[in-house]
Enzyme design. Structure first.
Site, PDB file in Angstrom:
ATOM      1  N   ASP A 169       0.838  -1.191   0.000  1.00 39.52           N
ATOM      2  CA  ASP A 169       0.000   0.000   0.000  1.00 39.52           C
ATOM      3  C   ASP A 169       0.883   1.255   0.000  1.00 39.52           C
ATOM      4  O   ASP A 169       2.112   1.158   0.102  1.00 39.52           O
ATOM      5  CB  ASP A 169      -0.924  -0.044   1.228  1.00 39.52           C
ATOM      6  CG  ASP A 169      -2.315   0.467   0.895  1.00 39.52           C
ATOM      7  OD1 ASP A 169      -2.424   1.373   0.060  1.00 39.52           O
ATOM      8  OD2 ASP A 169      -3.281  -0.036   1.500  1.00 39.52           O
ATOM      9  N   ASP A 256     -10.736   2.657  -2.905  1.00 39.38           N
ATOM     10  CA  ASP A 256     -11.310   1.424  -2.344  1.00 39.38           C
ATOM     11  C   ASP A 256     -12.764   1.219  -2.798  1.00 39.38           C
ATOM     12  O   ASP A 256     -13.562   2.154  -2.806  1.00 39.38           O
ATOM     13  CB  ASP A 256     -11.289   1.477  -0.819  1.00 39.38           C
ATOM     14  CG  ASP A 256      -9.866   1.433  -0.281  1.00 39.38           C
ATOM     15  OD1 ASP A 256      -8.916   1.466  -1.084  1.00 39.38           O
ATOM     16  OD2 ASP A 256      -9.714   1.359   0.949  1.00 39.38           O
TER      17      ASP A 256
HETATM   18  C1  GLA Z   1      -6.053   1.062   1.769  1.00 34.01           C
HETATM   19  C2  GLA Z   1      -6.229  -0.033   0.721  1.00 34.01           C
HETATM   20  C3  GLA Z   1      -7.247  -1.036   1.202  1.00 34.01           C
HETATM   21  C4  GLA Z   1      -6.840  -1.614   2.551  1.00 34.01           C
HETATM   22  C5  GLA Z   1      -6.602  -0.494   3.546  1.00 34.01           C
HETATM   23  C6  GLA Z   1      -5.966  -1.001   4.833  1.00 34.01           C
HETATM   24  O1  GLA Z   1      -7.196   1.841   1.874  1.00 34.01           O
HETATM   25  O2  GLA Z   1      -6.603   0.518  -0.513  1.00 34.01           O
HETATM   26  O3  GLA Z   1      -7.411  -2.065   0.247  1.00 34.01           O
HETATM   27  O4  GLA Z   1      -5.664  -2.374   2.372  1.00 34.01           O
HETATM   28  O5  GLA Z   1      -5.734   0.492   3.024  1.00 34.01           O
HETATM   29  O6  GLA Z   1      -5.772   0.036   5.742  1.00 34.01           O
END
Ligand code: GLA
Length: 581
Positions: A169, A256
């Site tokens: 990430d 997301d």
């Molecule tokens: C980001 C990612 C998600 C998840 C969260 C975890 O938002 O895009 O898929 O992994 O972090 O905190």
């Protein structure tokens, strides 16, 4: 001499490194169901369900832990596991390890995935501050991201612990700027920003790319057999599609996903607009599946099937995110539908391309590996029933093809048109088999996996353009407008920005390359070049329509380049770009 042999052996191994994720990864991730409030018990219960339900054998192999597993980074740099969450991680000598957890997953015939961060701090430290499972200790001890620790962290996660998949990430590069409350109050050190959400032009894309490139080198050093999947998670930021395929196997194309129809379509669109960037070992990732949640739960089987159909036509990773232990059988059956999975996992790796759009409707076609076979998705995005018809000619198929519904198994023989009646939000997913419309001719948009983007010219885009445009598109201009040359619509072709370099892997199998090229709007002088294995086969500079017809016998790699006036953003169409056998 020994050195050379060693170098040759190493480079052979590095070559093998690309041979991972030759089809989109499939599995399960706890984030959408549990966020950081997950533990080994919950994960192992889902793992058991994957096995018992048959989903493992249908292909869902990777069980991927997400954010929250770390407790602290020790002064010696080693990360400690949150053993309250992973009881098997507390070893007899008091140290911690995720190796026992990985071993448990492997013993079930599953693969194990882990999560980390390219910057210093993780997403949960910015966006889940109420989580009981945030890293602990001093400011430095809470910096559990890989920044400055790439080699040691990859040795730990992939060497010592043996994970098979790592999601990396990037909140550490975006969300720890000096003005964020969690930085101002002294909780975390300031960083960057190297990524500015929604502002690709303001991101330091080159530095972001270098970080992921460095991580990939460390991954290869620890696991020279190349048996690790790297999933890049910059949410479509930092012009990721332009470089991610060189280092990672999947890259997120958007923010997301949420369990709503609108969010699902939005994320799908960000992947569906980029078929020319994907291929075996490099996949657009519109994020995890929301099957079982919100508008995709058991009360919404039409939406659930549509969601999986769209991911399958887009050759997207299939990563389930619900608590499978409580998932109704009907939804497990949707997730496990073999004919749909087979489309997603087709070995040719050609992502589906949009060939028709209507009010609330869309048709995508995906060339499959079996000769004469194509998958077609007819999508009703809206809330009213729709009839959708697509001429088989639009799919480059001759009349009389056979069609099999991937959901019902129903077979029929088609005439010159494929027509389906779709309920609100329904997607029909069919496999067609038949003769080519023009035997011996293959449009580049039919074989996107053979296309590689060497440079997409995105750096020239203005702020407003950078946020919305897709620099290299199939059947559309980079701005998203319909493809045109000299004011006339072009049905099939590739839309690029002047300055782009697009390669096509021919492997010597074709006799000619043909196209009608030109600017999408206005009369702008552009230089068009076609190269075969580095040799110029065709060059032309002009403002009008250019006819290209060049022999490519024996050519392994074709390259299409365009050059417009310096500093000007020019949309160019390689119309009806095709290879002839
Ligand atoms: C980001 C990612 C998600 C998840 C969260 C975890 O938002 O895009 O898929 O992994 O972090 O905190």
């Amino acid at each position: 001499m020994r050195r050379t042999l060693l170098a040759a052996a190493l480079s052979a191994l590095c070559g093998a490194a690309a041979a991972q994720a030759l089809t989109p990864p499939m599995g399960w991730n706890p984030w959408n169901a549990f966020h950081t409030e997950v533990d080994e018990g919950k994960i192992m219960a889902v793992a058991d369900t994957l096995v018992a339900s048959g989903l493992r054998d249908a292909g869902y192999r990777y069980v991927n832990m997400d954010d929250g597993w770390w407790r602290t980074r020790r002064p010696d740099g080693r990360i400690e596991v949150r053993t309250g969450m992973f009881p098997s991680g507390l070893l007899a000598d008091g140290s911690t390890s995720l190796r026992p957890f990985v071993d448990r997953l492997h013993a079930l015939g599953l693969k194990a995935g882990i999560y980390t961060e390219i910057g210093r701090n993780a997403c949960s430290q910015a966006w889940d501050r109420h989580s009981p499972n945030l890293p602990e200790g001093t400011t430095a001890a809470r910096e559990i991201g890989t920044f400055g620790h790439q080699a040691a962290d990859m040795r730990l996660l992939l060497g010592e612990w043996g994970f098979d998949y790592v999601k990396v990430d990037a909140c550490g590069l975006a969300d720890f700027t000096p003005n964020q409350p969690w930085v101002r109050d002294g909780t975390h050190a300031a960083f960057g920003p190297w990524i500015v959400r929604g502002r690709p032009d303001a991101a330091n894309s080159a530095r972001v790319e270098q970080l992921y490139a460095g991580l990939r080198r460390e991954i290869d050093a620890v696991r020279p057999r190349g048996d690790v999947v790297l999933s890049i998670c910059t949410w479509g930021e930092a012009r990721v599609a332009g470089w991610a395929g060189r280092y990672g196997h999947t890259w997120r194309t958007s923010a997301d996903i949420e369990p709503t129809w609108k969010s699902m379509l939005h994320n799908f669109d960000t992947a569906a607009a980029r078929p020319l960037y994907a291929g075996p070992g490099r996949w657009n990732d519109p994020d995890m599946l929301e099957l079982g949640h919100g508008e995709f739960d058991a009360r919404h089987p039409v939406e659930a099937r549509a969601h999986l159909s769209l991911w399958a036509i887009a050759a997207a990773p299939l990563v389930l995110g619900a608590d499978l232990t409580t998932m109704p059988r009907a939804l497990l059956d949707i997730a496990g539908r073999r004919e749909v999975i087979a489309i997603d996992q087709d070995p040719a790796g050609h992502q589906g391309v949009t060939v028709q759009r209507g009010a609330d409707t869309q048709v995508l076609v995906r060339t499959l590996a079996a000769p004469g076979h194509k998958a077609v998705a007819l999508v009703n995005r809206g809330a009213r029933p729709r009839r959708v018809s697509v001429p088989l000619a639009r799919l480059q198929m001759a009349p009389g093809a056979g069609a099999r519904d991937a959901w019902t198994g129903q077979e029929r023989t088609l005439g010159a048109t494929l027509t389906v009646d779709l309920a609100p939000r329904e997607t029909a997913l069919l496999v067609l088999r038949g003769d080519a419309l023009r035997p011996g001719h293959v449009l580049l948009t039919e074989i996107p996996a053979r296309v590689r983007i060497l440079g997409d010219g995105a750096a020239a885009l203005s702020t407003a353009q950078a946020a919305r445009w897709v620099p290299v598109q199939a059947n559309a201009a980079p701005s998203g407008r319909p493809l045109k040359i000299g004011g006339a619509a072009v049905a099939d072709g590739i839309g690029v920005l002047a300055g782009a370099r697009v390669a096509v892997d021919l492997d010597g199998g074709f006799a000619r390359f043909r196209s009608r090229a030109g600017t999408v709007a206005g009369r702008v002088p552009v230089t068009y070049r076609v190269l075969g294995d580095g040799k110029v086969l065709f060059a032309h500079r002009g403002t009008g329509v250019v006819g290209v017809d060049v022999p490519v016998e024996g050519v392994r790699t074709l390259e299409l380049t365009t050059q417009g006036p310096d500093g000007k953003v020019v949309e160019v169409a390689w119309g009806a770009a095709e290879l002839v056998r």
